[in-house]
Design an enzyme around this catalytic site. Structure first.
Site, PDB file in Angstrom:
ATOM      1  N   ASP A  87       0.880  -1.295   0.052  1.00 40.07           N
ATOM      2  CA  ASP A  87      -0.079   0.039  -0.046  1.00 40.07           C
ATOM      3  C   ASP A  87       0.796   1.303   0.094  1.00 40.07           C
ATOM      4  O   ASP A  87       2.049   1.185   0.414  1.00 40.07           O
ATOM      5  CB  ASP A  87      -0.809  -0.080   1.331  1.00 40.07           C
ATOM      6  CG  ASP A  87      -2.225   0.497   0.981  1.00 40.07           C
ATOM      7  OD1 ASP A  87      -2.460   1.484   0.107  1.00 40.07           O
ATOM      8  OD2 ASP A  87      -3.173   0.440   1.942  1.00 40.07           O
ATOM      9  N   ALA A  89       0.931   5.596   0.903  1.00 42.59           N
ATOM     10  CA  ALA A  89       0.766   6.532   1.815  1.00 42.59           C
ATOM     11  C   ALA A  89       1.012   8.119   1.372  1.00 42.59           C
ATOM     12  O   ALA A  89       1.630   8.294   0.578  1.00 42.59           O
ATOM     13  CB  ALA A  89       1.972   6.406   3.079  1.00 42.59           C
ATOM     14  N   ASP A  90       0.373   8.943   2.201  1.00 38.23           N
ATOM     15  CA  ASP A  90       0.347  10.210   1.734  1.00 38.23           C
ATOM     16  C   ASP A  90       1.426  11.009   2.519  1.00 38.23           C
ATOM     17  O   ASP A  90       2.092  12.035   1.978  1.00 38.23           O
ATOM     18  CB  ASP A  90      -0.939  11.049   2.266  1.00 38.23           C
ATOM     19  CG  ASP A  90      -2.092  10.488   1.695  1.00 38.23           C
ATOM     20  OD1 ASP A  90      -2.044  10.364   0.260  1.00 38.23           O
ATOM     21  OD2 ASP A  90      -3.060  10.007   2.089  1.00 38.23           O
ATOM     22  N   GLY A 101      -5.778   9.907   1.371  1.00 35.97           N
ATOM     23  CA  GLY A 101      -5.786  10.577  -0.096  1.00 35.97           C
ATOM     24  C   GLY A 101      -6.795  10.072  -0.910  1.00 35.97           C
ATOM     25  O   GLY A 101      -7.446  11.020  -1.587  1.00 35.97           O
ATOM     26  N   GLU A 108      -8.133  -0.095   3.974  1.00 33.91           N
ATOM     27  CA  GLU A 108      -7.019  -0.237   3.886  1.00 33.91           C
ATOM     28  C   GLU A 108      -6.273  -0.836   5.291  1.00 33.91           C
ATOM     29  O   GLU A 108      -5.715  -1.415   5.525  1.00 33.91           O
ATOM     30  CB  GLU A 108      -6.142   0.999   3.330  1.00 33.91           C
ATOM     31  CG  GLU A 108      -6.386   1.285   2.056  1.00 33.91           C
ATOM     32  CD  GLU A 108      -5.960   2.611   1.441  1.00 33.91           C
ATOM     33  OE1 GLU A 108      -5.514   2.800   0.221  1.00 33.91           O
ATOM     34  OE2 GLU A 108      -5.645   3.550   2.331  1.00 33.91           O
TER      35      GLU A 108
END
Length: 228
Positions: A87, A89-90, A101, A108
């Protein structure tokens, strides 16, 4: 509120680096966003070459991409476990993350936390010393006003996320609304996570504290990997 920045090449390197960890016979959590999408596409190539990989998508977006590239997909209820989740990430500070986001952080978080190994893929623009990105908070629609007050009481500045190219707010895959909550520098992510989680009507917040096992950062030269 999607984050921008970072080259597509750096994102591709990070996503494909994480995809290389996946072995045949593995059940994989499929994250949401542009960097995770590169991992999904590479896994699709692996499936086409004969690898036995099952994907558990975290969003409508990742489910549709998995179908497009030929990855067999299952729901969380249909698998006994998830071997690896990939995954994006912002924002990343050490092994703490801000996500959401793409408005998919509730699903998630369930899938990433259920995985035996959670691998985060980002480009260098997402790395910081201290988290400061607005924290997305998924909320029950009828409670968004009272939750906004609770966020202000906790020192935050909440904004209801508005949809692009349509009137009204963003609605998540779960049918809820999103508040993007600005807290400035988040010096104690664990404490803020507990505060937000305790507010009635909050479905999930975008702070992923101490969850990641590996961080793969794509660069112009290659990929740097941080492990616990």
């Amino acid at each position: 509120m999607k984050t921008t920045g970072g080259s597509d090449e750096a994102k591709r390197r990070a996503g494909e680096s994480a995809a290389a960890l996946v072995e045949s016979g593995t059940t994989v959590g499929l994250g949401t966003g542009s960097t995770a999408a590169h991992a999904i596409r590479r896994l699709g190539e692996r499936v086409a070459a004969g690898a036995e990989i099952v994907g558990v998508p975290t969003s409508f977006q990742s489910r549709e991409l998995a179908r497009e590239v030929g990855i067999p997909i299952r729901t969380l209820d249909e698998v006994d476990g998830i071997d690896l989740a990939i995954d994006g990430a912002d924002q990343v500070a050490a092994f703490d993350l801000v996500k959401g986001g793409g408005a998919a952080h509730a699903r998630e978080k369930v899938i990433d936390s259920f995985a035996e190994r959670f691998v985060v893929v980002v480009d260098p623009s997402k790395q910081v010393d201290v988290l400061s990105h607005p924290v997305p908070v998924e909320v029950l629609p009828d409670a968004h006003t009272t939750i906004a007050r609770a966020v202000r009481d906790a020192g935050g500045d909440p904004t209801l996320r508005r949809a692009e190219r349509k009137d009204g707010p963003v609605v998540t895959d779960n049918g809820n609304l999103l508040l993007d909550c600005e807290f400035g520098e988040i010096t104690d992510a664990a404490a803020l996570a507990r505060t937000l989680a305790a507010v009635p009507g909050v479905v999930e917040h975008g702070l992923f504290v101490d969850m990641a096992d590996e961080i793969h950062v794509g660069t112009a030269e290659g990929v740097t990997v941080s492990e616990r």
